[in-house]
Design a protein around this motif. Structure first.
Motif, mmCIF file in Angstrom:
data_model
loop_
_atom_site.group_PDB
_atom_site.id
_atom_site.type_symbol
_atom_site.label_atom_id
_atom_site.label_comp_id
_atom_site.label_asym_id
_atom_site.label_seq_id
_atom_site.Cartn_x
_atom_site.Cartn_y
_atom_site.Cartn_z
ATOM 1 N N MET A 1 0.491 -0.817 -0.049
ATOM 2 C CA MET A 1 -0.179 0.345 -0.235
ATOM 3 C C MET A 1 0.918 1.006 -0.024
ATOM 4 S SD MET A 1 -3.142 1.255 2.665
ATOM 5 C CE MET A 1 -1.652 1.615 4.355
ATOM 6 N N SER A 2 0.289 2.441 -0.552
ATOM 7 C CA SER A 2 1.373 2.995 -1.084
ATOM 8 C C SER A 2 1.415 4.268 0.129
ATOM 9 C CB SER A 2 0.903 3.730 -2.091
ATOM 10 O OG SER A 2 0.164 4.722 -2.161
ATOM 11 N N THR A 3 2.117 5.176 0.461
ATOM 12 C CA THR A 3 1.725 6.218 1.750
ATOM 13 C C THR A 3 0.416 7.236 1.806
ATOM 14 O OG1 THR A 3 4.538 5.973 3.014
ATOM 15 C CG2 THR A 3 3.063 7.950 2.753
ATOM 16 N N THR A 4 0.561 7.085 0.197
ATOM 17 C CA THR A 4 -0.507 8.521 -0.089
ATOM 18 C C THR A 4 -1.960 7.519 0.400
ATOM 19 O OG1 THR A 4 -0.861 7.564 -2.163
ATOM 20 C CG2 THR A 4 0.906 9.501 -2.009
ATOM 21 N N GLN A 5 -1.874 6.101 0.100
ATOM 22 C CA GLN A 5 -3.294 5.638 0.469
ATOM 23 C C GLN A 5 -3.782 5.525 1.901
ATOM 24 O OE1 GLN A 5 -3.866 1.609 -1.034
ATOM 25 N NE2 GLN A 5 -5.623 2.404 -0.812
ATOM 26 N N SER A 6 -2.895 5.391 2.258
ATOM 27 C CA SER A 6 -2.946 5.203 3.927
ATOM 28 C C SER A 6 -3.005 6.394 4.741
ATOM 29 C CB SER A 6 -1.392 4.735 4.229
ATOM 30 O OG SER A 6 -0.980 4.912 5.864
ATOM 31 N N GLU A 7 -2.506 7.957 4.242
ATOM 32 C CA GLU A 7 -2.804 8.935 4.342
ATOM 33 C C GLU A 7 -4.452 9.489 3.968
ATOM 34 O OE1 GLU A 7 0.130 11.289 2.457
ATOM 35 O OE2 GLU A 7 1.677 10.489 4.152
ATOM 36 N N ARG A 8 -4.529 8.661 2.818
ATOM 37 C CA ARG A 8 -5.764 8.976 2.384
ATOM 38 C C ARG A 8 -7.057 8.497 3.301
ATOM 39 N NH1 ARG A 8 -4.702 8.265 -3.424
ATOM 40 N NH2 ARG A 8 -5.108 6.050 -2.990
ATOM 41 N N LEU A 9 -6.769 7.013 3.701
ATOM 42 C CA LEU A 9 -7.343 6.237 4.236
ATOM 43 C C LEU A 9 -7.378 7.482 5.705
ATOM 44 C CD1 LEU A 9 -6.863 2.644 3.415
ATOM 45 C CD2 LEU A 9 -9.305 3.466 3.204
ATOM 46 N N ARG A 10 -5.995 7.154 6.465
ATOM 47 C CA ARG A 10 -6.764 7.813 7.729
ATOM 48 C C ARG A 10 -7.610 9.158 7.870
ATOM 49 N NH1 ARG A 10 -4.305 6.870 12.195
ATOM 50 N NH2 ARG A 10 -2.864 5.172 12.227
ATOM 51 N N GLU A 11 -7.252 10.084 7.073
ATOM 52 C CA GLU A 11 -8.066 10.951 6.783
ATOM 53 C C GLU A 11 -9.384 10.854 6.659
ATOM 54 O OE1 GLU A 11 -6.600 14.012 3.738
ATOM 55 O OE2 GLU A 11 -4.113 13.808 4.687
ATOM 56 N N LEU A 12 -9.192 9.782 5.329
ATOM 57 C CA LEU A 12 -11.299 9.880 5.506
ATOM 58 C C LEU A 12 -11.946 8.728 7.202
ATOM 59 C CD1 LEU A 12 -13.649 8.716 3.722
ATOM 60 C CD2 LEU A 12 -12.867 7.053 2.570
ATOM 61 N N LEU A 13 -10.627 8.201 7.818
ATOM 62 C CA LEU A 13 -11.581 7.790 9.067
ATOM 63 C C LEU A 13 -11.411 7.656 9.463
ATOM 64 C CD1 LEU A 13 -11.011 3.759 7.052
ATOM 65 C CD2 LEU A 13 -12.944 5.490 6.656
ATOM 66 N N GLU A 14 -10.517 8.390 10.630
ATOM 67 C CA GLU A 14 -9.823 8.949 11.387
ATOM 68 C C GLU A 14 -11.321 9.705 12.354
ATOM 69 O OE1 GLU A 14 -6.067 9.040 13.939
ATOM 70 O OE2 GLU A 14 -6.368 10.480 11.784
ATOM 71 N N PRO A 15 -11.319 11.058 11.183
ATOM 72 C CA PRO A 15 -12.866 11.232 11.877
ATOM 73 C C PRO A 15 -14.068 10.424 12.454
ATOM 74 C CG PRO A 15 -12.310 12.741 9.710
ATOM 75 C CD PRO A 15 -10.772 11.385 10.180
ATOM 76 N N LEU A 16 -14.484 9.748 11.828
ATOM 77 C CA LEU A 16 -15.812 8.987 11.584
ATOM 78 C C LEU A 16 -15.184 7.626 12.713
ATOM 79 C CD1 LEU A 16 -18.112 8.080 10.393
ATOM 80 C CD2 LEU A 16 -17.293 6.727 8.831
ATOM 81 N N VAL A 17 -14.407 7.718 13.467
ATOM 82 C CA VAL A 17 -13.746 6.677 14.007
ATOM 83 C C VAL A 17 -13.224 7.279 15.418
ATOM 84 C CG1 VAL A 17 -11.561 5.570 15.293
ATOM 85 C CG2 VAL A 17 -12.090 5.051 12.915
ATOM 86 N N ALA A 18 -13.345 8.668 15.178
ATOM 87 C CA ALA A 18 -13.639 9.227 16.523
ATOM 88 C C ALA A 18 -14.703 10.197 17.138
ATOM 89 C CB ALA A 18 -12.070 11.023 16.756
ATOM 90 N N SER A 19 -15.520 10.293 16.264
ATOM 91 C CA SER A 19 -16.695 9.902 15.894
ATOM 92 C C SER A 19 -17.594 9.341 16.847
ATOM 93 C CB SER A 19 -17.398 10.692 15.136
ATOM 94 O OG SER A 19 -18.403 9.412 14.798
ATOM 95 N N GLN A 20 -17.192 8.233 17.104
ATOM 96 C CA GLN A 20 -17.440 6.536 17.830
ATOM 97 C C GLN A 20 -16.912 6.947 19.105
ATOM 98 O OE1 GLN A 20 -19.288 4.661 16.638
ATOM 99 N NE2 GLN A 20 -19.903 5.768 15.109
#
Length: 176
Positions: A1-20
């Motif tokens: 997995m490229s770093t950019t995909q990892s960063e994109r996934l983290r940016e996308l999913l982290e706020p959702l996880v934090a909201s839980q």
């Protein structure tokens, strides 16, 4: 997995996880044959029970379905917690491991197994178990002295609550 995909996934999913009410600890994408597996590790100061894991899993699945973050191919989403022998890499991990036995790899070389008593911004107060009848000793570890740290599983540990219960039972027997 490229770093950019990892960063994109983290940016996308982290706020959702934090909201839980959880922390996003780790994201990995592995290829298994023709399929890919997206593993998301979450945790919190109070832990994450199965209901919270299921809730965050549904929320992440819905978010991933509405975006192209995983691309066109099939993938499986796995959401879980760090596990019993987790590596400690963030300050919050050390705080959560208070009262747990930890194996430390020290930056100067060598290894130390000790129980975390307290974590602050500079380091840890730990208790090194006594060997061969000797008393346990207190020690201070600065975070800079720690190369790696991993929680150890304890099967025979009696915590303070258990010892207190045993004393109550002994007192009851003596009163009878």
């Amino acid at each position: 997995m490229s770093t950019t995909q990892s960063e994109r996934l983290r940016e996308l999913l982290e706020p959702l996880v934090a909201s839980q009410g959880l922390d996003l600890e780790e994201i990995t994408v592995d290829s298994v044959g023709r399929k890919r597996v997206l593993s998301v590790v979450v945790d919190s100061d109070t832990g994450a029970d199965l209901d919270r894991i299921a809730d965050v899993s549904r929320a992440l699945s819905a978010k991933l379905d509405e975006t192209d973050a995983m691309g066109e191919g099939e993938y499986t989403l796995e959401v879980g917690t760090p596990g019993a022998e987790r590596a400690l890499t963030e300050h919050r991990h050390y705080v959560r491991a208070t009262d747990r036995l930890v194996r430390f790899q020290l930056t100067e070389g060598g290894e130390l197994v000790a129980r975390i008593l307290k974590a602050d911004d500079e380091g840890l107060d730990v208790e090194v178990p006594g060997v061969k009848g000797r008393k346990a000793t207190a020690r201070r570890l600065a975070f800079g002295d720690i190369d790696k740290a991993r929680v150890q599983v304890e099967f025979n540990r009696k915590d303070k609550h258990d010892e207190h219960d045993d004393n109550d039972e002994n007192e009851k027997e003596e009163e009878a």
